[in-house]
Enzyme design. Structure first.
Site, PDB file in Angstrom:
ATOM      1  N   ARG A  33       0.840  -1.199   0.000  1.00 22.77           N
ATOM      2  CA  ARG A  33       0.000   0.000   0.000  1.00 22.77           C
ATOM      3  C   ARG A  33       0.873   1.245   0.000  1.00 22.77           C
ATOM      4  O   ARG A  33       1.798   1.374   0.807  1.00 22.77           O
ATOM      5  CB  ARG A  33      -0.911   0.003   1.225  1.00 22.77           C
ATOM      6  N   ARG A  74      -9.188  18.111   9.057  1.00 19.07           N
ATOM      7  CA  ARG A  74      -8.157  18.225  10.084  1.00 19.07           C
ATOM      8  C   ARG A  74      -8.166  19.611  10.715  1.00 19.07           C
ATOM      9  O   ARG A  74      -8.523  20.600  10.076  1.00 19.07           O
ATOM     10  CB  ARG A  74      -6.762  17.964   9.496  1.00 19.07           C
ATOM     11  N   LYS A 221     -13.419   2.665   0.381  1.00 15.74           N
ATOM     12  CA  LYS A 221     -13.176   2.636   1.831  1.00 15.74           C
ATOM     13  C   LYS A 221     -14.462   3.031   2.560  1.00 15.74           C
ATOM     14  O   LYS A 221     -14.971   4.130   2.371  1.00 15.74           O
ATOM     15  CB  LYS A 221     -12.026   3.579   2.184  1.00 15.74           C
ATOM     16  N   THR A 279      -6.889  -1.058   9.762  1.00 15.72           N
ATOM     17  CA  THR A 279      -6.728  -0.088  10.857  1.00 15.72           C
ATOM     18  C   THR A 279      -6.421  -0.753  12.201  1.00 15.72           C
ATOM     19  O   THR A 279      -7.213  -1.523  12.731  1.00 15.72           O
ATOM     20  CB  THR A 279      -7.942   0.839  11.036  1.00 15.72           C
TER      21      THR A 279
END
Length: 478
Positions: A33, A74, A221, A279
């Site tokens: 990845r 963020r 995702k 994760t």
């Protein structure tokens, strides 16, 4: 027994030595990845070249997954690098604040539209849910909150709204640039972050095709509340589904995560797509040479759920023990699969209406293989589609994708229980096709003389989607 569930590992500073990548390949790396959220395209290109050299040295096929950044919401930065938030204190998020002027009272936000997406009474979660804020008021560019759960908050941490509802589109300008890069570098899979619905995937696929990425497959995702509500449509629009448990757990609540993981994997497999579970699978191995018992159980549970692959993130990208992390994951997978395959096999479904000939052949092959003493299944394939259909049906019999196409050999490394073999059909060869297959199997020590195998192929070589026959054969030397 060969390991069936595949391992995805993230490249990063910890894997920037060729010897490390070679050892990771030997340890069981199936898919590498590249996280487009970190580094430049030059960094990614350098790592791709290192990976390809590691593949040449080990003779192992490894697919590449490019993970797009997406609209990660963020906060900006603090003057001191971090602050300590205390339960009950007032704290503000301000989209107009200078990027580096955050303090214990306020901090900037990179996503300017956040003020339109939240209202008084909402709950905001920062740093993967470790910091919890209650929204008191929204005034202009400023969101006034009260700290419900405090702790250390540092620069550029992610922000989620509990229950979802952030309006940011799945594709950013940076993602569009990275899609062009992925197509140019023949990256096998591209993952779309923060998918909301099927339309996001249609748009990404169109961009890939326009950039020349005709053979690149899409990964959706699942990490937004909205995506769970649109799950069926998303699965049908994609090639692979990733259970991205970080942001998904934050938006949906950690109590719901285990059930969601099982549901997503089940629904994805039922629709004949691929699943990756991701994760914090072995998070402690960022610092430690062995996983915790809880992490071992987590990986094993995903394997028992039927996931095609499990993923390592920071464990290999920045951790101290990237090779050991891959090796530990391989060991846990094999242990879980030993238990899984000792259980009774599920009954083949009788209510299926096949839409493609190769799907019918795949079901016939797996039914036969599960009721006959077959050592291996060999599929002569162009695209790998037949082996994908086969891999949806549980069996402890290995499936070998014999193909002339390097891209197909890399692609099938993500399919549970499927293994690539370089093989080309020669129409004018004096040696019969079946004998050539036998010789290859024997040379690779996959089978012994006298073993039974199942062979699938099409009448016309080189035709994608042309698999229309199966044979039960007994292996012998010429």
């Amino acid at each position: 027994m060969m390991r069936r569930t595949k391992i995805v590992a993230t490249l990063g500073p910890a894997t920037d030595e060729l010897d490390v990548l070679v050892e990771m390949c030997h340890a069981g790396l199936d898919v590498a990845r590249i996280n487009f959220s970190h580094g430049t395209q030059q960094d990614h290109l350098r790592r791709l070249e290192l990976l390809r050299e590691a593949m040449r040295r080990t003779g192992r096929y490894v697919a590449v997954l490019g993970d797009l950044s997406g609209p990660k919401i963020r906060i900006e930065s603090f003057v001191a690098g971090a602050v300590q938030l205390v339960e009950g204190q007032a704290f503000a998020l301000d989209t107009a604040l200078d990027k580096k002027s955050g303090n214990e009272r306020e901090v900037g936000v990179a996503y300017k539209e956040l003020v339109a997406d939240v209202a008084a009474g909402d709950t905001l979660l920062l740093n993967d849910g470790l910091i919890v804020l209650e929204v008191l008021a929204v005034q202009g560019t400023r969101i006034e909150t009260r700290v419900v759960a405090g702790g250390e908050l540092s620069n550029r941490k992610g922000l989620n709204r509990k229950g979802g509802g952030i309006s940011a589109p799945a594709l950013t300008d940076k993602d569009r640039e990275d899609i062009v890069f992925a197509a140019a570098q023949h990256i096998d899979y591209v993952a779309l972050s923060f998918v909301r619905d099927a339309e996001d995937l249609h748009q990404a696929r169109a961009l890939l095709r326009a950039a020349g990425g005709n053979f690149t497959r899409l990964v959706a995702k699942i990490e937004r509340h909205e995506a769970v509500a649109q799950l069926a449509g998303i699965i049908d629009a994609t090639d692979v589904v990733m259970v991205a448990r970080g942001d998904l757990g934050v938006e949906m609540g950690h109590a719901a995560l285990t059930g969601l993981q099982k549901t997503i994997i089940h629904e994805t497999r039922m629709r004949n797509r691929i699943t990756i579970t991701a994760t914090q699978m072995m998070e402690s191995m960022i610092q430690n040479p062995v996983p915790t018992r809880a992490e071992v159980s987590d990986v094993a549970n995903a394997v028992l759920d039927g996931t095609d692959a499990v993923m390592l993130s920071a464990e290999t990208a920045t951790g101290k023990y990237p090779v050991k992390a891959v090796a530990a994951m391989a060991e846990v997978i094999q242990g879980a699969e030993t238990y899984h395959l000792s259980q009774s096999r599920p009954r083949e479904r009788s209510d299926i209406t096949f839409t493609q000939t190769e799907e019918a052949i795949a079901h016939a092959v797996m039914y036969t293989a599960n009721h006959l003493n077959v050592r291996a299944i060999v599929a002569l394939t162009e695209s790998g589609a037949t082996t994908l259909w086969m891999s949806r049906l549980r069996s402890d019999i290995p499936i070998y994708a014999f193909t002339r196409h390097e891209g197909t050999r890399r692609r099938v490394t993500l399919y549970r229980g499927v293994y690539p073999v370089s093989f080309d059909v020669q129409p004018n060869d004096d040696v019969p096709l079946a004998q050539r297959v036998f010789d290859m199997l024997l040379d690779l020590r996959i089978v012994d003389e006298g073993d039974q195998v199942i062979l699938t192929k099409g009448d016309l070589s080189g035709v994608q989607g042309g698999t229309n026959s199966m044979q039960i054969l007994r292996v012998h030397r010429a």
